[in-house]
Design an enzyme around this catalytic site. Structure first.
Site, short mmCIF file in Angstrom:
data_model
loop_
_atom_site.label_atom_id
_atom_site.label_comp_id
_atom_site.label_asym_id
_atom_site.label_seq_id
_atom_site.Cartn_x
_atom_site.Cartn_y
_atom_site.Cartn_z
N TYR A 71 0.86 -1.18 0.00
CA TYR A 71 0.00 0.00 0.00
C TYR A 71 0.90 1.23 0.00
O TYR A 71 2.01 1.19 0.53
CB TYR A 71 -0.90 -0.01 1.25
CG TYR A 71 -2.02 1.01 1.20
CD1 TYR A 71 -3.18 0.76 0.46
CD2 TYR A 71 -1.92 2.23 1.87
CE1 TYR A 71 -4.20 1.70 0.41
CE2 TYR A 71 -2.93 3.17 1.82
CZ TYR A 71 -4.08 2.90 1.09
OH TYR A 71 -5.08 3.83 1.02
N HIS A 106 -9.41 2.15 4.47
CA HIS A 106 -8.18 1.58 3.88
C HIS A 106 -6.98 1.82 4.79
O HIS A 106 -6.12 0.96 4.96
CB HIS A 106 -7.87 2.21 2.52
CG HIS A 106 -8.78 1.75 1.43
ND1 HIS A 106 -8.59 2.12 0.12
CD2 HIS A 106 -9.87 0.94 1.43
CE1 HIS A 106 -9.54 1.56 -0.64
NE2 HIS A 106 -10.33 0.86 0.13
N PHE A 155 -5.52 9.06 -4.11
CA PHE A 155 -4.32 8.48 -4.74
C PHE A 155 -4.00 7.20 -4.00
O PHE A 155 -3.87 7.22 -2.77
CB PHE A 155 -3.11 9.42 -4.62
CG PHE A 155 -1.81 8.75 -5.01
CD1 PHE A 155 -1.27 8.92 -6.27
CD2 PHE A 155 -1.12 7.92 -4.11
CE1 PHE A 155 -0.09 8.28 -6.64
CE2 PHE A 155 0.06 7.28 -4.47
CZ PHE A 155 0.58 7.47 -5.74
N GLU A 156 -3.85 6.13 -4.73
CA GLU A 156 -3.37 4.89 -4.12
C GLU A 156 -2.66 4.10 -5.19
O GLU A 156 -3.15 4.02 -6.33
CB GLU A 156 -4.54 3.99 -3.65
CG GLU A 156 -5.22 4.40 -2.39
CD GLU A 156 -6.38 3.46 -2.02
OE1 GLU A 156 -7.02 2.86 -2.92
OE2 GLU A 156 -6.64 3.35 -0.83
N ILE A 157 -1.52 3.52 -4.83
CA ILE A 157 -0.95 2.43 -5.62
C ILE A 157 -0.88 1.28 -4.64
O ILE A 157 -0.35 1.44 -3.53
CB ILE A 157 0.44 2.77 -6.18
CG1 ILE A 157 0.35 3.99 -7.12
CG2 ILE A 157 1.03 1.56 -6.92
CD1 ILE A 157 1.70 4.47 -7.64
#
Ligand code: GDP
Ligand code: MN
Length: 349
Positions: free
Chosen positions: A178, A272, A235-237
């Protein structure tokens, strides 16, 4: 110029210019965007920036999800802008509606009360479906099931610097699950009982809590209360297999049953973040200093002038939110014993 052999043509070759595609392997990864048809021009801007700054050299796919069918304009514009394959999915009703265990009258009273108290999105049903979907369902849509990695992109975001390596590969190579670029405090009024729900989960599922977790990022009193720090999830990768793991699914299911997506206004960002903070080891969460990002109203502009020059950044370092009082990123560095980038003190106010 001296004569040179013409570069091989490919579908991505424009006007005879080579596409300068990056060498090396590709990861099993996709961009993912949840959007309405009416978001088309806002998402078009985001895609253009992601392509210009990164994806024109990598050509990763892009999955678009919607609770309604996408229209031709949305499909045509996005297909033309994305250098990889585009895929369009309609979300099934069960993932975008009130579960049967929710008392709809009670939920309606909450919305009226939150509207009167002027809580942002407090009166919205669709925003709640969106937050629940992003918390529990986007990663198990049929189109997402074939991928291992995702990069979430929202309408009207900006990328201010070149990304000249593959962040998916970076994540895989460094065992990251994450990542984030911005962190801040959640509005307490939207999550009054979220931490009670989390504590219940920690009691019933101790087997899912990581040994070396980031509880200290989320709580200032050893887990008694939530300090409201969270990673900003627009924003998430991240790794989809983690989200599809029994640990995350048990976590989501447990929170969902407690009803706070509808009886309060739990966001997918704190959900999350708390999951990442408790279920992952500290080292599995990554802060991307070098991915410069804006989503209204906050900017992450990399700290360190040489980085900004090397990456051809166009953000104003004065706008960087990282070291300001309302950001939680300083706390993230402290609990991990990380050295803050040179020059951060000058950006504190
Ligand atoms: P904010 O960033 O919290 O202000 O919320 P946004 O309005 O940006 O919504 C978050 C994401 O969900 C964006 O990608 C939106 O395009 C998407 N979204 C929000 N509401 C809906 C909806 O009702 N339907 C669909 N299909 N997408 C939505
Ligand atoms: Mn948004």
């Amino acid at each position: 110029a001296s004569s040179q052999p013409a570069p091989p043509t490919s579908p991505n070759t424009v006007a005879g210019l080579p596409n300068a595609a990056a060498d090396g392997p590709r990861m099993n990864a996709t961009f993912v965007t949840l959007a309405r048809n009416s978001d088309i021009w806002e998402i078009a801007r985001s895609i253009r920036q992601v392509e210009d700054r990164f994806n024109h050299r990598y050509n990763y796919d892009w999955v678009f999800l919607n609770d309604m069918p996408f229209d031709d304009t949305f499909i045509n514009i996005t297909t033309s802008l994305v250098s990889g394959k585009t895929k369009y999915g309609e979300i099934e009703k069960e993932h975008w509606s009130f579960p049967d265990f929710i008392d709809q009258d009670k939920a309606k009273k909450v919305r009226e009360d939150m509207a009167a108290r002027k809580i942002i999105y407090g009166d919205s049903v669709s925003y709640r479906h969106m937050c629940r979907f992003e918390s529990g369902f986007f990663f198990r849509q049929p189109l997402m099931n074939e991928y291992e990695w995702y990069w979430r992109v929202e309408p009207s975001i900006e990328l201010f610097c070149d990304v000249h390596y593959d962040p998916f590969k970076y994540m895989a190579d460094h065992k990251k699950k994450y990542s984030f670029v911005l962190s801040l405090y959640e509005y307490a009024e939207t999550v009054p009982t979220l931490w009670d729900s989390v504590k219940k989960f920690m009691k019933t599922h101790p087997e899912h809590i990581a040994q070396d977790n980031s509880l200290a990022f989320l709580s200032d009193d050893g887990g008694d209360s939530y300090n409201h720090c969270h990673f900003w999830s627009n924003f998430e990768i991240g790794n989809l297999n983690w989200l599809r793991s029994p640990a995350y699914l048990d976590f989501f299911e447990s929170l969902d049953r407690d009803g706070g997506f509808f009886y309060e206004r739990w966001g997918d960002a704190p959900v999350h973040s708390i999951a990442a903070g408790l279920l992952l080891q500290k080292e599995e969460i990554h802060f991307f200093n070098d991915i410069a990002y804006y989503h209204v109203p906050f900017t992450h502009c990399p700290t360190g002038e040489q980085t900004r020059l090397d990456l051809k950044c166009h953000c104003n370092p004065k706008d960087n939110f990282d070291w300001k009082g309302y950001s939680c990123t300083s706390r993230w560095f402290d609990i991990n014993g990380l050295k803050k980038p040179d020059g951060y003190e000058a950006e504190m106010d």
